[in-house]
Design a protein around this motif. Sequence first.
Motif, short mmCIF file in Angstrom:
data_model
loop_
_atom_site.label_atom_id
_atom_site.label_comp_id
_atom_site.label_asym_id
_atom_site.label_seq_id
_atom_site.Cartn_x
_atom_site.Cartn_y
_atom_site.Cartn_z
N THR A 21 -6.39 0.59 1.71
CA THR A 21 -6.29 1.65 2.76
C THR A 21 -7.78 2.09 3.25
O THR A 21 -7.81 2.43 4.36
CB THR A 21 -5.43 3.04 2.19
OG1 THR A 21 -4.08 2.31 1.77
CG2 THR A 21 -5.20 3.98 3.03
N GLN A 22 -8.46 2.32 2.46
CA GLN A 22 -9.82 2.51 2.48
C GLN A 22 -10.58 1.54 3.51
O GLN A 22 -11.27 1.76 4.37
CB GLN A 22 -10.70 2.81 1.38
CG GLN A 22 -10.17 4.04 0.60
CD GLN A 22 -10.89 4.00 -0.79
OE1 GLN A 22 -11.26 3.16 -1.38
NE2 GLN A 22 -10.78 5.11 -1.39
N ALA A 23 -10.37 0.18 3.17
CA ALA A 23 -10.72 -0.94 3.92
C ALA A 23 -10.37 -0.70 5.36
O ALA A 23 -11.02 -1.04 6.36
CB ALA A 23 -10.59 -2.16 3.10
N THR A 76 -6.46 -9.14 -0.72
CA THR A 76 -7.04 -9.76 0.39
C THR A 76 -7.86 -9.01 1.42
O THR A 76 -8.76 -9.43 1.85
CB THR A 76 -5.76 -10.61 1.12
OG1 THR A 76 -5.30 -11.64 0.21
CG2 THR A 76 -6.32 -11.33 2.27
N ILE A 77 -6.93 -7.82 1.82
CA ILE A 77 -7.83 -7.32 2.90
C ILE A 77 -9.09 -6.54 2.32
O ILE A 77 -10.08 -6.25 2.74
CB ILE A 77 -6.87 -6.19 3.54
CG1 ILE A 77 -7.25 -5.77 5.07
CG2 ILE A 77 -6.68 -4.85 2.69
CD1 ILE A 77 -6.17 -5.72 5.81
N ALA A 78 -8.80 -6.15 1.19
CA ALA A 78 -10.10 -5.65 0.41
C ALA A 78 -11.37 -6.73 0.38
O ALA A 78 -12.48 -6.29 0.56
CB ALA A 78 -9.84 -4.92 -1.11
N GLY A 103 -11.75 0.78 11.12
CA GLY A 103 -11.06 1.15 12.58
C GLY A 103 -9.82 0.45 12.75
O GLY A 103 -9.43 0.68 14.01
N GLY A 104 -9.28 -0.11 11.86
CA GLY A 104 -7.99 -0.71 12.19
C GLY A 104 -6.80 0.00 11.95
O GLY A 104 -7.05 1.33 11.57
N ALA A 105 -5.59 -0.39 12.14
CA ALA A 105 -4.23 0.26 11.91
C ALA A 105 -3.39 -0.44 11.10
O ALA A 105 -3.61 -1.45 10.81
CB ALA A 105 -3.65 0.57 13.32
N GLY A 106 -2.21 0.42 10.71
CA GLY A 106 -1.23 -0.19 9.94
C GLY A 106 0.15 -0.23 10.81
O GLY A 106 0.38 0.53 11.35
N VAL A 107 0.81 -1.27 10.35
CA VAL A 107 2.27 -1.59 10.92
C VAL A 107 3.20 -2.29 10.22
O VAL A 107 2.87 -3.13 9.26
CB VAL A 107 1.99 -2.51 12.44
CG1 VAL A 107 1.41 -3.64 12.11
CG2 VAL A 107 3.31 -2.62 13.13
#
Length: 392
Positions: A309-311, A240-242, A316-320
């Motif tokens: 992860t690359q996307a 989805t995020i890709a 410029g986003g982050a992970g939580v």
Amino acid sequence: MSAFEGFHCTDCGATTDDDGATRCPDCGGSLDARYDLDGLKLSSETLAERSGGWKHRELLPFVPSGMGEGETPLIEAPRLADELGVGRVLIKNEAHNPTSSITDRGLSLVAEAAVRADADTLALPTTGDGGQSASAYAARAGLLSRSFVPSRTPFMSKAMINVHGGDMRVVEGRFDDARAVYEEERESMPAAERETWFPAAPFDSPFRHEGTKPIYYEIAEQLGWAAPDAIVAPVGHGATIAGLWKGAREFESAGIVDDTPELHAAQPDGCAPVIEALETGGDPQPWEVPDTVVGSLEIPDPSGGLAATQAIRASGGAGVAVDDQDLLDSAVTVAQHEGLEISVACGTATAGAWELAENGAFDDDETVVLLNTAAGSKDADIVRSRLMSRGI
Ligand SMILES: [Zn+2]
């Protein structure tokens, strides 16, 4: 006319224009659709005159016949916006798809590709929603389906796979156990029989993540041809995020939208390989002991982990990573404060948005979109269990 140029291997760079392709013919790597974005003539005015979930046909390898997937609502959540201290919060509600989940979009393309490839069976390991979609779209296309599900898959998905006439193998254990049995069975088949199977899991073909791009196109149109400041999405396989990031870059490159959003990823802290990679700066590593109430996100070695992860990094986003109890509480809060029924995967994104807000990730005038992946009623039992544990 489509601007589709062919599929490009993300590992070795080989290309193929076979529109029924699954993996790289040279190295077996993942394929990704490429388009002639420089030559693309597509405007917001043209798109606004069209309707349907596949109206962005220039940016698809082909248009599936489908059964009404896409065109899902983007719903204002004003109390959440107050609580997070941002300008607007909107929930993109993928529960409005034919089998009530986001996976319908990708499986619609997969089924069309399988027909073009003269396959007769959609086959996949799945945590549930993908199997339900595969069985539905296989039925629609006159194909068979074989779903390999872990025993923890919710009853509703198992039942609906059967109702659609899909074959289902329940494997004791978790997603990776189901994936191992799927691979064993596929490898032990005679080659001629194996060719009748069309692999339908994320990144086993280029179509699952390609099918999620229209989610971003629709969000941009629903915001008046503008990118939101941020999208917070739950991450399982990473498709989805890709797809969201690919869609965002395409719309920016075509001049339809001026910029791209920050994409933030949320995972349960009991299975967070992508978040760990974002925090350590490396590539995702398999999660040793996955353990979360969110079955759809319990993917310890995601096939699209690197792509996701690359996307996120590029945007410029982050992970939580969020606690199971917090994500269940978030699903309850959205149901009670906004009236919206969200999946526990979206509860993960919502709890993640809270943490991001507390960490100062958003300005007070920003527009934040949360992605609801599936109908909240699919997760009724686990959310209600949380209420009962709180004595409510
Ligand atoms: Zn290759």
